[in-house]
Design a protein around this motif. Structure first.
Motif, PDB file in Angstrom:
ATOM      1  N   UNK A 209      34.522  33.629  44.020  1.00 26.20           N
ATOM      2  CA  UNK A 209      36.041  34.772  43.654  1.00 26.20           C
ATOM      3  C   UNK A 209      35.954  36.113  44.366  1.00 26.20           C
ATOM      4  N   UNK A 210      34.603  36.902  43.844  1.00 28.75           N
ATOM      5  CA  UNK A 210      34.214  37.599  44.175  1.00 28.75           C
ATOM      6  C   UNK A 210      34.492  38.671  45.548  1.00 28.75           C
ATOM      7  N   UNK A 211      34.116  37.224  46.796  1.00 28.53           N
ATOM      8  CA  UNK A 211      33.933  36.958  48.259  1.00 28.53           C
ATOM      9  C   UNK A 211      35.055  37.504  48.619  1.00 28.53           C
ATOM     10  N   UNK A 212      35.883  36.177  47.839  1.00 30.94           N
ATOM     11  CA  UNK A 212      37.682  36.358  48.166  1.00 30.94           C
ATOM     12  C   UNK A 212      38.034  37.617  48.321  1.00 30.94           C
ATOM     13  N   UNK A 213      38.042  38.083  47.312  1.00 32.80           N
ATOM     14  CA  UNK A 213      38.739  40.159  47.000  1.00 32.80           C
ATOM     15  C   UNK A 213      37.988  40.589  47.999  1.00 32.80           C
ATOM     16  N   UNK A 214      36.957  40.217  48.814  1.00 29.25           N
ATOM     17  CA  UNK A 214      36.423  41.572  49.189  1.00 29.25           C
ATOM     18  C   UNK A 214      36.568  41.187  50.578  1.00 29.25           C
ATOM     19  N   UNK A 215      37.028  40.177  51.082  1.00 21.30           N
ATOM     20  CA  UNK A 215      37.163  39.774  52.516  1.00 21.30           C
ATOM     21  C   UNK A 215      39.241  40.140  52.405  1.00 21.30           C
ATOM     22  N   UNK A 216      39.780  40.471  51.382  1.00 23.42           N
ATOM     23  CA  UNK A 216      41.015  40.961  51.924  1.00 23.42           C
ATOM     24  C   UNK A 216      40.788  41.818  51.424  1.00 23.42           C
ATOM     25  N   UNK A 217      40.322  43.463  51.146  1.00 23.14           N
ATOM     26  CA  UNK A 217      39.926  44.072  50.833  1.00 23.14           C
ATOM     27  C   UNK A 217      39.477  44.870  52.382  1.00 23.14           C
ATOM     28  N   UNK A 218      38.820  44.776  53.215  1.00 22.59           N
ATOM     29  CA  UNK A 218      38.310  44.631  53.937  1.00 22.59           C
ATOM     30  C   UNK A 218      38.902  44.675  54.815  1.00 22.59           C
ATOM     31  N   UNK A 219      40.269  43.398  54.490  1.00 21.53           N
ATOM     32  CA  UNK A 219      41.569  43.397  55.432  1.00 21.53           C
ATOM     33  C   UNK A 219      42.749  44.226  55.503  1.00 21.53           C
ATOM     34  N   UNK A 220      42.290  45.843  54.295  1.00 21.72           N
ATOM     35  CA  UNK A 220      42.985  46.137  54.041  1.00 21.72           C
ATOM     36  C   UNK A 220      44.242  45.938  53.393  1.00 21.72           C
ATOM     37  N   UNK A 221      44.127  44.913  52.737  1.00 21.49           N
ATOM     38  CA  UNK A 221      45.436  44.321  51.434  1.00 21.49           C
ATOM     39  C   UNK A 221      44.780  45.067  50.627  1.00 21.49           C
ATOM     40  N   UNK A 222      46.513  45.279  49.460  1.00 18.15           N
ATOM     41  CA  UNK A 222      46.071  45.789  48.462  1.00 18.15           C
ATOM     42  C   UNK A 222      45.464  45.521  47.447  1.00 18.15           C
ATOM     43  N   UNK A 223      45.100  45.915  46.265  1.00 17.36           N
ATOM     44  CA  UNK A 223      44.221  45.527  45.396  1.00 17.36           C
ATOM     45  C   UNK A 223      44.449  44.570  44.534  1.00 17.36           C
ATOM     46  N   UNK A 224      46.127  44.498  44.758  1.00 20.19           N
ATOM     47  CA  UNK A 224      46.991  43.563  43.655  1.00 20.19           C
ATOM     48  C   UNK A 224      46.582  41.825  44.476  1.00 20.19           C
ATOM     49  N   UNK A 225      47.037  41.855  46.007  1.00 18.50           N
ATOM     50  CA  UNK A 225      46.473  41.364  46.691  1.00 18.50           C
ATOM     51  C   UNK A 225      45.228  40.173  46.503  1.00 18.50           C
ATOM     52  N   UNK A 226      44.755  41.574  46.126  1.00 18.69           N
ATOM     53  CA  UNK A 226      42.539  41.070  46.572  1.00 18.69           C
ATOM     54  C   UNK A 226      42.536  40.301  45.435  1.00 18.69           C
ATOM     55  N   UNK A 227      42.799  40.993  45.009  1.00 15.48           N
ATOM     56  CA  UNK A 227      43.299  39.759  42.924  1.00 15.48           C
ATOM     57  C   UNK A 227      43.898  38.973  43.101  1.00 15.48           C
ATOM     58  N   UNK A 228      44.718  38.379  43.979  1.00 17.14           N
ATOM     59  CA  UNK A 228      45.648  36.988  44.109  1.00 17.14           C
ATOM     60  C   UNK A 228      44.088  36.268  44.747  1.00 17.14           C
ATOM     61  N   UNK A 229      43.990  36.352  45.459  1.00 15.20           N
ATOM     62  CA  UNK A 229      43.019  35.735  46.468  1.00 15.20           C
ATOM     63  C   UNK A 229      41.367  35.402  45.684  1.00 15.20           C
TER      64      UNK A 229
END
Length: 427
Positions: free
Chosen positions: A159-179
């Protein structure tokens, strides 16, 4: 979200998920769990008999737990005597019957306890990665809590890696937490919590995808090394996944290079890493005398070598493939959650991050390839194809972000992000 840092909310989601898993400490194991657990106990120095005893006790405790829960909600027998003692005795008797015969016959080679014929156990002997990970957990916490804790750590890491993937793609914090949350609540989390290799396959594949995201965002060296390390670790966990992922990532990078009409830059390096990883997997498997593809098919078609070997193994395999996918498609159309999630996620990621979307699709395809290698409709649900759920884990949050509207742009046309603040957002 502004009141707390993103790290705080990542830890909150991970802690909530871990607490929820206390509802099922036992009863998650599958027949394969015995092989991995006995391997880990052997690595810890246990004798074959002691490893067999501890493994059988764990497996039977899981059966007792499930039988007890089923008994409590049986509308006819819920007030009858508990079946725990009977189930435990029958389970131990059945498990020891085969193990004792094989140990007495001298089947003591390798690390695993001979629960099945040697040809079948050889398949697990070449997967040391997961048992090695289990050793410190079962040494400190014991077998039951060690397996549970290791599964929680693996799943939380995914789950943490899913968050990091989305943040690395410049998604918002809320979007990354959703992932991150989607990884926990979709079949990814359920499957990763089972004491098998699938959890590590999901987590390491996400690590490779994080490397791909870093490459596309300008951190080519760090991303390339991360992808290479993930492929190397996958080889120790399940070498077929390392082969599939290396080939698919190399193919995805090649498609992107062809589209851009430029065979240079970070994508070329990523393609080389993927291709070399796949080639190294094939070469090492041959050098180390790993079971061949034909041996795997014989295992499938002979019910784990309980029947004589098939003469026309490949024609029968392809015939079974056709039957399997027709039945699989029929079941998916009956309950179309997975096709709908895949379609929506592919739309979201290809619209928001098309380059990364190609690589994400490539990683998801490895789940299809993994399932195609074992076209058994009754093999513990959808665990073999579970890697396709990584597409919704990353793609659906991006689709929701798209639906929520464009993010405010900073001066100069740049979007603040967690990595390089001076580069344009990757499109």
């Amino acid at each position: 979200m502004k009141a707390r840092s993103p790290r705080f909310w990542v830890l909150v989601l991970a802690a909530v998920f871990a607490l929820l898993q206390l509802a099922n400490v036992t009863g998650r194991d599958t027949p394969d769990t015995k092989n991995y657990l006995s391997y880990a106990l052997s690595l810890r120095g246990e004798s074959k008999h002691d490893a067999a005893a501890a493994t059988i006790d764990y497996a039977c405790a899981g059966k007792v737990a499930i039988a007890h829960r089923n008994h409590d909600v049986d509308v006819i027998r819920f007030h009858a005597a508990s079946p725990d003692a009977r189930v435990l005795e029958e389970c131990r008797r059945d498990q020891w019957r085969g193990v004792s015969k094989r140990l007495a016959a001298g089947e003591t080679a390798g690390h695993t306890v001979p629960f099945m014929p040697p040809r079948f156990m050889r398949i697990f002997e070449v997967r040391p990665g997961y048992p090695v990970l289990l050793v410190p957990f079962i040494t400190v916490l014991g077998v039951t809590w060690g397996l549970w804790a290791s599964a929680v750590v693996i799943t939380v890491a995914g789950g943490v890696l899913a968050f990091l993937v989305l943040r690395s793609l410049r998604a918002s914090t809320v979007t990354a937490l959703t992932g991150q949350a989607l990884f926990y609540v979709l079949p990814c989390g359920t499957t990763a919590m089972r004491p098998m290799t699938e959890g590590l396959l999901l987590t390491l594949t996400l690590a490779a995808l994080w490397g791909c995201a870093l490459v596309l965002e300008g951190r080519a060296r760090a991303g390339t090394w991360l992808v290479g390390a993930a492929l190397a670790l996958l080889f120790t966990v399940k070498h077929s996944q390392a082969l599939f992922l290396g080939l698919c990532l190399a193919g995805g990078c090649a498609l992107l290079c062809l589209r851009r009409r430029r065979w240079s830059g970070p994508l070329r390096s990523l393609a080389v890493v993927g291709g070399c990883g796949a080639a190294a997997t094939v070469l090492l498997a041959r050098v180390l005398h790993y079971p061949s593809e034909t041996e795997s098919l014989q295992d499938l078609l002979t019910n784990h070598f309980a029947r004589p070997d098939r003469v026309r193994v490949w024609p029968e395999f392809f015939h079974l493939q056709l039957n399997f996918w027709l039945e699989w498609l029929r079941r998916q159309l009956w309950e179309p959650l997975l096709p709908a999630a895949l379609a929506a996620a592919a739309w979201g990621v290809l619209r928001r991050r098309p380059a990364f979307g190609v690589l994400l699709l490539a990683a998801a395809i490895t789940g299809v390839l993994n399932q195609a290698g074992h076209p058994d409709i009754n093999i513990w649900g959808d665990r073999l194809i579970v890697l396709v759920w990584l597409l919704p884990v990353v793609g659906l949050p991006l689709l929701l972000e798209e639906a929520a509207g464009p993010r405010p742009r900073a001066a100069g046309g740049t979007v603040p992000g967690p990595l390089r603040r001076d580069t344009e957002v990757a499109r």
